[in-house]
Design an enzyme around this catalytic site. Sequence first.
Site, short mmCIF file in Angstrom:
data_model
loop_
_atom_site.label_atom_id
_atom_site.label_comp_id
_atom_site.label_asym_id
_atom_site.label_seq_id
_atom_site.Cartn_x
_atom_site.Cartn_y
_atom_site.Cartn_z
N GLU A 18 0.75 -1.35 -0.15
CA GLU A 18 0.09 0.18 0.07
C GLU A 18 0.58 1.13 -0.22
OE1 GLU A 18 -2.42 1.59 0.43
OE2 GLU A 18 -4.44 0.19 0.07
N ARG A 101 -7.97 0.67 13.60
CA ARG A 101 -5.78 1.14 12.57
C ARG A 101 -5.87 1.77 12.02
NH1 ARG A 101 -5.36 -0.53 7.68
NH2 ARG A 101 -5.87 -3.32 7.31
N ASN A 103 -6.12 3.71 7.95
CA ASN A 103 -5.37 2.76 6.66
C ASN A 103 -4.42 3.62 5.88
OD1 ASN A 103 -5.36 0.74 5.14
ND2 ASN A 103 -7.75 1.97 3.81
N GLU A 121 -9.83 -6.01 10.08
CA GLU A 121 -10.63 -7.02 9.16
C GLU A 121 -10.31 -8.68 9.63
OE1 GLU A 121 -9.56 -5.76 4.46
OE2 GLU A 121 -8.28 -5.61 6.00
N ASN A 154 -10.41 5.35 3.18
CA ASN A 154 -8.61 4.93 1.59
C ASN A 154 -8.81 6.20 1.51
OD1 ASN A 154 -7.22 3.16 0.90
ND2 ASN A 154 -9.01 1.52 0.94
N ASP A 204 -9.88 1.51 -3.62
CA ASP A 204 -8.95 1.35 -2.94
C ASP A 204 -7.96 2.64 -2.65
OD1 ASP A 204 -7.15 0.97 -1.01
OD2 ASP A 204 -7.35 -1.28 -1.70
#
Length: 299
Positions: A18, A101, A103, A121, A154, A204
């Site tokens: 990511e 958490r 992202n 998740e 996101n 995303d």
Amino acid sequence: MSSVRIECVAREGYRIGESPVWDEKEGALLCVDITGRKVCRWSPLTRQAQAIPVDAPVSSVALRQSGDYVITLGTRFAALNWKEELVTTLAQVDEDKSNTRFNDGKVDPAGRYFAGTMAEEIRPAVLERHQGSLYTLLPGLSVVKHFDQVDISNGLDWSLDHRTFFYIDSLSYSVDAFDYDLQTGKIGNRRSIYKLEKEESIPDGMCIDTEGKLWVACYDGGRVIRLDPETGKRLQTVKLPVDKTTSCCFGGKDYSEMYVTSASDGMDKEWLSRQPQAGGIFKITGLGVKGIPPYPFAG
């Protein structure tokens, strides 16, 4: 349209690659492996990736004006000294929640670090809903909370005139825009500018090009799409050889190369055997557009 070329430049097998960010000073690509708990730096010269292990899921990395990097780690904003592999907490969020958490995160044109949270998740994209919030770490290291009730905070970026903030809450399957005040960092007037098609799957990570168009990585969609935020139209689709495309940024000497991160979490052996490059970093050339350099955190 020039000929688009896609190459897997780093077969790292990241669990959730990511937050790709080009570090011009190092001539290298930064990224993170969220569940692999490492911050990574890939050099196009050596074609090697270095990694620094951390003690919690690390979901975004950004440049820091004073040198080195800032990261979002668990529910903390933190500083990372690369050479000494030293992590220092700058601020903490979601202290009333045990299962969230950070992202995705990105720095705005004034040097503020925007990042949002989500529930941990159960499996990829399956989680307790509405547990996340969107935050900003200000240069003075205080934190502003913009809103809550977020599913998966996101992709984020700003228009070229800095008057619009673009944002993705993945499970809304929408790319949204807000009015943006660069002086104060305040956002308002939220609206959807693009709803994803079924085959595009989950929006995303996201970045903007020098023409003001947005590029969105489609998780489980195996592609990046180029959108016109003014018209809400999709302009281009670039398909990749992996399904779990997670984020994108421009980089290289003149920011004409696009880098795309991907994930391998949630893929069984058979799926991985069909997509051996899952979790790798991809370079796309020949798009005919360039990106803009990332902004560094001013704190």
